[in-house]
Write an enzyme that holds these catalytic residues in place. Structure first.
Site, PDB file in Angstrom:
ATOM      1  N   ASP A  21     -15.440 -21.098 -72.670  1.00  0.00           N
ATOM      2  CA  ASP A  21     -15.632 -20.460 -73.962  1.00  0.00           C
ATOM      3  C   ASP A  21     -14.903 -19.105 -73.958  1.00  0.00           C
ATOM      4  O   ASP A  21     -14.575 -18.578 -72.891  1.00  0.00           O
ATOM      5  CB  ASP A  21     -17.147 -20.271 -74.145  1.00  0.00           C
ATOM      6  N   ALA A  23     -15.597 -15.721 -76.379  1.00  0.00           N
ATOM      7  CA  ALA A  23     -16.437 -14.510 -76.448  1.00  0.00           C
ATOM      8  C   ALA A  23     -17.688 -14.634 -75.585  1.00  0.00           C
ATOM      9  O   ALA A  23     -18.431 -15.614 -75.669  1.00  0.00           O
ATOM     10  CB  ALA A  23     -16.838 -14.226 -77.890  1.00  0.00           C
ATOM     11  N   ALA A  54     -28.782 -11.600 -86.201  1.00  0.00           N
ATOM     12  CA  ALA A  54     -27.360 -11.990 -86.253  1.00  0.00           C
ATOM     13  C   ALA A  54     -26.999 -12.898 -85.092  1.00  0.00           C
ATOM     14  O   ALA A  54     -26.175 -13.791 -85.211  1.00  0.00           O
ATOM     15  CB  ALA A  54     -26.478 -10.745 -86.250  1.00  0.00           C
ATOM     16  N   MET A  58     -25.816 -18.081 -82.592  1.00  0.00           N
ATOM     17  CA  MET A  58     -24.535 -17.839 -81.910  1.00  0.00           C
ATOM     18  C   MET A  58     -24.010 -19.058 -81.167  1.00  0.00           C
ATOM     19  O   MET A  58     -24.771 -19.753 -80.506  1.00  0.00           O
ATOM     20  CB  MET A  58     -24.730 -16.717 -80.917  1.00  0.00           C
ATOM     21  N   LYS A  62     -18.687 -20.775 -87.562  1.00  0.00           N
ATOM     22  CA  LYS A  62     -19.137 -19.575 -88.281  1.00  0.00           C
ATOM     23  C   LYS A  62     -19.668 -19.822 -89.692  1.00  0.00           C
ATOM     24  O   LYS A  62     -20.556 -19.108 -90.138  1.00  0.00           O
ATOM     25  CB  LYS A  62     -18.020 -18.515 -88.303  1.00  0.00           C
ATOM     26  N   HIS A  65     -22.997 -20.907 -89.050  1.00  0.00           N
ATOM     27  CA  HIS A  65     -23.757 -19.728 -88.602  1.00  0.00           C
ATOM     28  C   HIS A  65     -24.282 -18.958 -89.822  1.00  0.00           C
ATOM     29  O   HIS A  65     -25.455 -18.582 -89.867  1.00  0.00           O
ATOM     30  CB  HIS A  65     -22.828 -18.852 -87.747  1.00  0.00           C
ATOM     31  N   ARG A 169     -20.015 -27.296 -81.757  1.00  0.00           N
ATOM     32  CA  ARG A 169     -21.123 -27.423 -80.809  1.00  0.00           C
ATOM     33  C   ARG A 169     -22.434 -27.676 -81.562  1.00  0.00           C
ATOM     34  O   ARG A 169     -22.580 -27.170 -82.666  1.00  0.00           O
ATOM     35  CB  ARG A 169     -21.247 -26.119 -80.016  1.00  0.00           C
ATOM     36  N   ASP A 195     -21.477 -19.120 -72.549  1.00  0.00           N
ATOM     37  CA  ASP A 195     -22.555 -18.119 -72.571  1.00  0.00           C
ATOM     38  C   ASP A 195     -23.656 -18.485 -73.562  1.00  0.00           C
ATOM     39  O   ASP A 195     -24.606 -17.726 -73.716  1.00  0.00           O
ATOM     40  CB  ASP A 195     -22.001 -16.727 -72.920  1.00  0.00           C
TER      41      ASP A 195
HETATM   42 MG   LIG Z   1     -19.395 -17.385 -76.447  1.00  0.00          MG
END
Ligand SMILES: [Mg+2]
Length: 278
Positions: A21, A23, A54, A58, A62, A65, A169, A195
């Site tokens: 991944d 970020a 927020a 994650m 987006k 999201h 995902r 992450d």
């Molecule tokens: Mg990430």
């Protein structure tokens, strides 16, 4: 007579590819870019949201999201209070359009490689492992990120964005496209590093080994500077909670950050060499 047994086919061999991944895993310690952008987006709607809110969805694509944030009970009620109606699909579309420039701006400002990545890449290259990147970011958002990562020495052999596959995902599509791009033959010889819990699920759904990075990303959710000034006891508290969640999601290994990945990859190599499956 037909025998009452059969032999099982199994892969014995090296790791073919590592898919990471962006970020919170390879760049942007703490996965701060989307948070800054989502908070600015909702503040501009007159509906400030907390960092924790927020962060909730994650790892997902987006637009999805934003949809999930709009469906959050507190935000939905606050929206109704401020605007006299509940958020609609048209609001989500409009907010996504507003979000893109905010996100592009934030991503380009948080593209620093996470410490340890360079050594990990060197180890992977030395072991003939192909390298893939994937992300919940849209392909239109990451030009600046790819360029800034390349300047620092990181250029994956394949890169996939959530907008390039039918489903993001936790569906396995991104990792599967990475595997195809990389010419991987055996999914069980791939490792997905992420992450987020949804990113771990993506890797598991693709039939890959998975490694969760607990401290550098969304689960602890702090910039490197903020993390480093915490007391050891506070670090341990947050680390333990993040490890617990990532382990429960089914990750094969959980580590603090990419800086700790080499021993993990060595262990997976050893397990593959004796025919273990993810
Ligand atoms: Mg990430």
């Amino acid at each position: 007579m037909t025998p009452k047994y059969q032999f099982e086919r199994r892969y014995v061999g090296p790791i073919e590819a590592v898919i990471m991944d962006w970020a919170g895993t390879t760049v942007d310690f703490g996965s701060m870019a989307p948070i800054c952008a989502f908070q600015r987006l909702f503040a501009e709607e007159g509906l400030p949201i907390s960092e924790a809110e927020a962060r909730g969805p994650m790892g997902t694509e987006k637009r999805e999201h934003i949809r999930q944030l709009c469906a959050h009970p507190r935000i939905r009620d606050a929206w109704h209070e401020v605007k006299g109606e509940y958020p609609t699909e048209a609001d989500i579309d409009r907010m996504y359009d507003d979000f893109v420039p905010l996100q592009i701006d934030a991503i380009a400002q948080t593209a620093e490689l996470i410490p340890g990545l360079t050594d990990a890449l060197e180890w992977m290259r030395a072991n003939d492992i192909r390298i893939g990147g994937n992300t919940g970011y849209a392909s239109t958002m990451i030009e600046g990120l790819l360029a800034r990562a390349a300047e620092q020495g990181y250029t994956p052999d394949s890169n996939v964005c959530a907008t390039e596959v039918p489903k993001g995902r936790p569906y396995p599509h991104m990792s599967l496209k990475n595997a195809m791009d990389l010419g991987v033959q055996h999914l069980c010889a791939c490792v997905k590093i992420d992450d987020t819990l949804t990113g771990i699920e993506e890797g598991l759904n693709a039939g890959m080994w998975t490694i969760g990075v607990a401290v550098s990303g969304n689960e602890v959710g702090m910039s490197l500077e903020d993390w480093q000034v915490l007391s050891e006891a506070e670090q341990e508290l947050r680390r333990a909670a993040a490890y617990q969640r990532m382990t429960a999601s089914g990750a094969h290994y959980v580590i603090d950050s990419i800086a700790d990945v080499i021993p993990c990859l060595e262990e997976i190599s050893a397990r593959l060499a004796v025919g273990e499956k993810p």
